[in-house]
Design a protein around this motif. Structure first.
Motif, PDB file in Angstrom:
ATOM      1  N   GLU A  50      85.362  -5.994  59.107  1.00 48.13           N
ATOM      2  CA  GLU A  50      86.228  -4.782  60.104  1.00 48.13           C
ATOM      3  C   GLU A  50      84.751  -3.823  60.408  1.00 48.13           C
ATOM      4  N   ASP A  51      84.232  -4.144  60.681  1.00 44.93           N
ATOM      5  CA  ASP A  51      82.315  -3.849  61.209  1.00 44.93           C
ATOM      6  C   ASP A  51      82.852  -4.800  62.552  1.00 44.93           C
ATOM      7  N   VAL A  52      83.102  -6.471  62.087  1.00 44.54           N
ATOM      8  CA  VAL A  52      82.639  -6.802  63.750  1.00 44.54           C
ATOM      9  C   VAL A  52      84.472  -6.204  64.735  1.00 44.54           C
ATOM     10  N   PHE A  53      85.201  -6.380  64.064  1.00 46.13           N
ATOM     11  CA  PHE A  53      86.585  -5.211  64.517  1.00 46.13           C
ATOM     12  C   PHE A  53      86.128  -3.848  65.383  1.00 46.13           C
ATOM     13  N   HIS A  54      85.472  -3.242  64.794  1.00 46.16           N
ATOM     14  CA  HIS A  54      84.847  -1.871  65.146  1.00 46.16           C
ATOM     15  C   HIS A  54      84.045  -2.273  66.311  1.00 46.16           C
ATOM     16  N   GLU A  55      83.046  -3.205  65.885  1.00 44.31           N
ATOM     17  CA  GLU A  55      82.198  -3.342  66.824  1.00 44.31           C
ATOM     18  C   GLU A  55      82.798  -3.631  68.286  1.00 44.31           C
ATOM     19  N   ALA A  56      83.308  -4.924  68.205  1.00 35.00           N
ATOM     20  CA  ALA A  56      84.386  -4.862  69.408  1.00 35.00           C
ATOM     21  C   ALA A  56      84.775  -4.172  70.268  1.00 35.00           C
ATOM     22  N   PHE A  57      85.735  -3.379  69.432  1.00 35.24           N
ATOM     23  CA  PHE A  57      86.271  -1.832  70.381  1.00 35.24           C
ATOM     24  C   PHE A  57      85.160  -1.126  70.621  1.00 35.24           C
ATOM     25  N   ASP A  58      84.741  -0.975  70.190  1.00 36.28           N
ATOM     26  CA  ASP A  58      84.079   0.250  70.641  1.00 36.28           C
ATOM     27  C   ASP A  58      82.653  -0.375  71.777  1.00 36.28           C
ATOM     28  N   VAL A  79      88.971  -9.620  78.404  1.00 36.17           N
ATOM     29  CA  VAL A  79      88.629  -9.928  77.310  1.00 36.17           C
ATOM     30  C   VAL A  79      89.531 -10.302  76.890  1.00 36.17           C
ATOM     31  N   ILE A  80      89.717 -11.797  76.137  1.00 37.91           N
ATOM     32  CA  ILE A  80      90.529 -11.994  75.019  1.00 37.91           C
ATOM     33  C   ILE A  80      89.892 -12.075  73.723  1.00 37.91           C
ATOM     34  N   PHE A  81      90.267 -10.909  72.926  1.00 36.39           N
ATOM     35  CA  PHE A  81      89.718 -11.297  71.296  1.00 36.39           C
ATOM     36  C   PHE A  81      90.660 -12.021  70.100  1.00 36.39           C
ATOM     37  N   GLU A 112      95.720  -1.663  62.370  1.00 34.11           N
ATOM     38  CA  GLU A 112      95.669   0.204  62.338  1.00 34.11           C
ATOM     39  C   GLU A 112      94.746   0.222  64.199  1.00 34.11           C
ATOM     40  N   MET A 113      93.959  -0.620  64.329  1.00 27.41           N
ATOM     41  CA  MET A 113      93.506  -0.549  65.695  1.00 27.41           C
ATOM     42  C   MET A 113      93.739  -0.854  67.272  1.00 27.41           C
ATOM     43  N   LEU A 114      94.955  -2.014  66.668  1.00 27.44           N
ATOM     44  CA  LEU A 114      95.461  -2.166  67.954  1.00 27.44           C
ATOM     45  C   LEU A 114      97.075  -0.553  67.921  1.00 27.44           C
ATOM     46  N   LYS A 115      97.167   0.054  67.196  1.00 33.83           N
ATOM     47  CA  LYS A 115      98.290   0.563  67.551  1.00 33.83           C
ATOM     48  C   LYS A 115      97.515   1.950  67.893  1.00 33.83           C
ATOM     49  N   ALA A 116      96.651   2.451  67.539  1.00 28.69           N
ATOM     50  CA  ALA A 116      95.917   3.360  67.985  1.00 28.69           C
ATOM     51  C   ALA A 116      95.177   2.813  69.349  1.00 28.69           C
ATOM     52  N   LYS A 117      95.112   2.220  69.988  1.00 29.37           N
ATOM     53  CA  LYS A 117      93.635   1.765  70.831  1.00 29.37           C
ATOM     54  C   LYS A 117      94.737   1.254  72.023  1.00 29.37           C
ATOM     55  N   LYS A 118      94.927   0.147  71.447  1.00 25.37           N
ATOM     56  CA  LYS A 118      95.828  -1.123  72.601  1.00 25.37           C
ATOM     57  C   LYS A 118      97.624  -1.395  72.277  1.00 25.37           C
ATOM     58  N   PHE A 161      83.686  -2.834  73.680  1.00 25.61           N
ATOM     59  CA  PHE A 161      84.644  -3.607  75.410  1.00 25.61           C
ATOM     60  C   PHE A 161      85.856  -3.156  75.056  1.00 25.61           C
ATOM     61  N   GLY A 162      86.441  -2.341  74.198  1.00 24.28           N
ATOM     62  CA  GLY A 162      88.034  -2.167  73.447  1.00 24.28           C
ATOM     63  C   GLY A 162      88.623  -1.974  74.764  1.00 24.28           C
ATOM     64  N   ASP A 163      88.541  -1.570  76.225  1.00 22.29           N
ATOM     65  CA  ASP A 163      88.982  -0.885  76.942  1.00 22.29           C
ATOM     66  C   ASP A 163      89.318  -2.779  77.689  1.00 22.29           C
ATOM     67  N   ARG A 164      88.657  -3.426  77.684  1.00 21.46           N
ATOM     68  CA  ARG A 164      88.423  -4.363  78.653  1.00 21.46           C
ATOM     69  C   ARG A 164      88.956  -5.410  77.149  1.00 21.46           C
ATOM     70  N   ILE A 165      89.906  -5.148  76.628  1.00 25.84           N
ATOM     71  CA  ILE A 165      90.762  -6.344  75.853  1.00 25.84           C
ATOM     72  C   ILE A 165      92.073  -6.276  76.821  1.00 25.84           C
ATOM     73  N   VAL A 166      92.090  -7.842  76.895  1.00 28.72           N
ATOM     74  CA  VAL A 166      93.896  -7.816  77.596  1.00 28.72           C
ATOM     75  C   VAL A 166      94.609  -8.014  76.730  1.00 28.72           C
ATOM     76  N   ILE A 167      94.225  -8.627  75.066  1.00 29.86           N
ATOM     77  CA  ILE A 167      94.898  -9.571  74.840  1.00 29.86           C
ATOM     78  C   ILE A 167      94.007 -10.376  74.112  1.00 29.86           C
ATOM     79  N   LEU A 168      95.332 -10.329  72.818  1.00 33.22           N
ATOM     80  CA  LEU A 168      94.814 -10.461  71.847  1.00 33.22           C
ATOM     81  C   LEU A 168      95.089 -11.957  70.903  1.00 33.22           C
ATOM     82  N   HIS A 169      94.355 -13.011  70.425  1.00 26.75           N
ATOM     83  CA  HIS A 169      94.589 -13.762  69.544  1.00 26.75           C
ATOM     84  C   HIS A 169      95.412 -13.577  68.123  1.00 26.75           C
ATOM     85  N   ALA A 170      96.254 -14.354  67.531  1.00 23.37           N
ATOM     86  CA  ALA A 170      95.855 -14.548  65.839  1.00 23.37           C
ATOM     87  C   ALA A 170      96.203 -15.336  65.678  1.00 23.37           C
ATOM     88  N   LYS A 171      94.994 -15.607  64.360  1.00 25.11           N
ATOM     89  CA  LYS A 171      95.067 -17.013  63.394  1.00 25.11           C
ATOM     90  C   LYS A 171      94.712 -16.490  62.261  1.00 25.11           C
TER      91      LYS A 171
END
Length: 282
Positions: free
Chosen positions: A199-207, A182-184, A245-251, A209-219
């Motif tokens: 923030e609920d959307v972030f948490h839902e995504a990480f819950d 996943v490109i998130f 905070e989520m990225l530092k902890a999980k990715k 498929f967080g293990d499948r996120i390989v790239i974060l797009h920033a805009k």
């Protein structure tokens, strides 16, 4: 821990490959998402033009300046209503898969298309048939990727059939392969209804498929005329503090690729991301 920042290469104005890589390197960026046809306009990048030699030439230009091609962008309409056009797009993506490793890249990225030939928001994308058309196309692309040890990176968003984190999880469940990742892009999931609870959307995504996120797009985004409007990084409402905070902890060390961020905003956006990442806790 430093944030690993890159950029979508075609957001940099450059007249040549040398000028492009020098501009990216001079900004201290470490990676790019490279869409060949958008960044290499003076070269033939049409379907059938790629070869190991071409890929190595381009890859070496970036490697010589310590820049990784993190993603080959090959954004296609994988469910184009015209089967001939759909097949052409699929063949182009497969060609990128075949030569990705020669570029020094392991991910080829795309969104999931549109039921219409012209891209844009339509709730027709949210029906069951478009989803299963996406499943069929993604399975075909992933089967090719498995042969070459390459990752198909799928980016979801409200303008596409994979329009929510739940639908992304559903796609991952239907296509059982670790060559699908996943490109998130969190802004892609923002709507007038959910942006205040982003923030609920972030948490839902990480819950989901967080293990499948390989790239974060920033805009970034603002609300204008009751609509979500994309703006450069740091100029809008996205809660990067919570996201980091989520990225530092999980990715840790995931590549954060800026997009929709052009001059004169690039340097400000880089400093914004670096400062916020340093201040976020883990």
């Amino acid at each position: 821990m430093m944030v690993n920042i890159g950029i979508r290469a075609h957001d940099i104005e450059a007249d040549s490959l040398e000028e492009l890589v020098n501009a990216i390197s001079d900004k201290g960026l470490t990676s790019v998402q490279l869409a060949l046809s958008k960044s290499l306009k003076n070269m033939n990048t049409d379907s059938g033009a790629l070869s190991p030699g071409f890929a190595r030439y381009i890859g070496d230009a970036f490697r010589d300046r310590d820049i990784q091609i993190a993603v080959l962008g090959c954004y296609i309409n994988m469910i184009h209503p015209d089967r001939t056009e759909r097949n052409k797009a699929m063949d182009r993506f497969k060609e990128h898969i075949r030569f990705a490793r020669d570029f020094g890249c392991s991910i080829v990225g795309t969104e999931t298309g549109n039921v219409n030939a012209k891209m844009g928001y339509t709730e027709e994308n949210f029906k069951e048939q478009p989803f299963f058309d996406v499943v069929e196309s993604v399975r075909e692309l992933v089967a090719e990727a498995e042969k070459f040890g390459v990752i198909v990176g799928i980016e979801g968003g409200v303008n596409h059939p994979v329009h929510s984190p739940k639908v992304m999880k559903r796609l991952l469940d239907f296509v059982e392969s670790n060559n699908l990742q996943v490109i998130f892009d969190p802004v892609n999931y923002m709507t007038i209804d959910n942006y205040k609870n982003q923030e609920d959307v972030f948490h839902e995504a990480f819950d989901l498929f967080g293990d499948r996120i390989v790239i974060l797009h920033a805009k970034d985004f603002i609300i204008e005329n009751n609509c979500v409007k994309t703006v450069p990084v740091g100029k809008g409402l996205l809660n990067y503090h919570a996201l980091f905070e989520m990225l530092k902890a999980k990715k840790p060390f995931i590549q954060v690729l800026m997009e929709a961020t052009k001059e004169p905003h690039i340097e400000d956006s880089i400093q914004f991301l670096r400062g916020l990442y340093k201040r976020s806790t883990y």
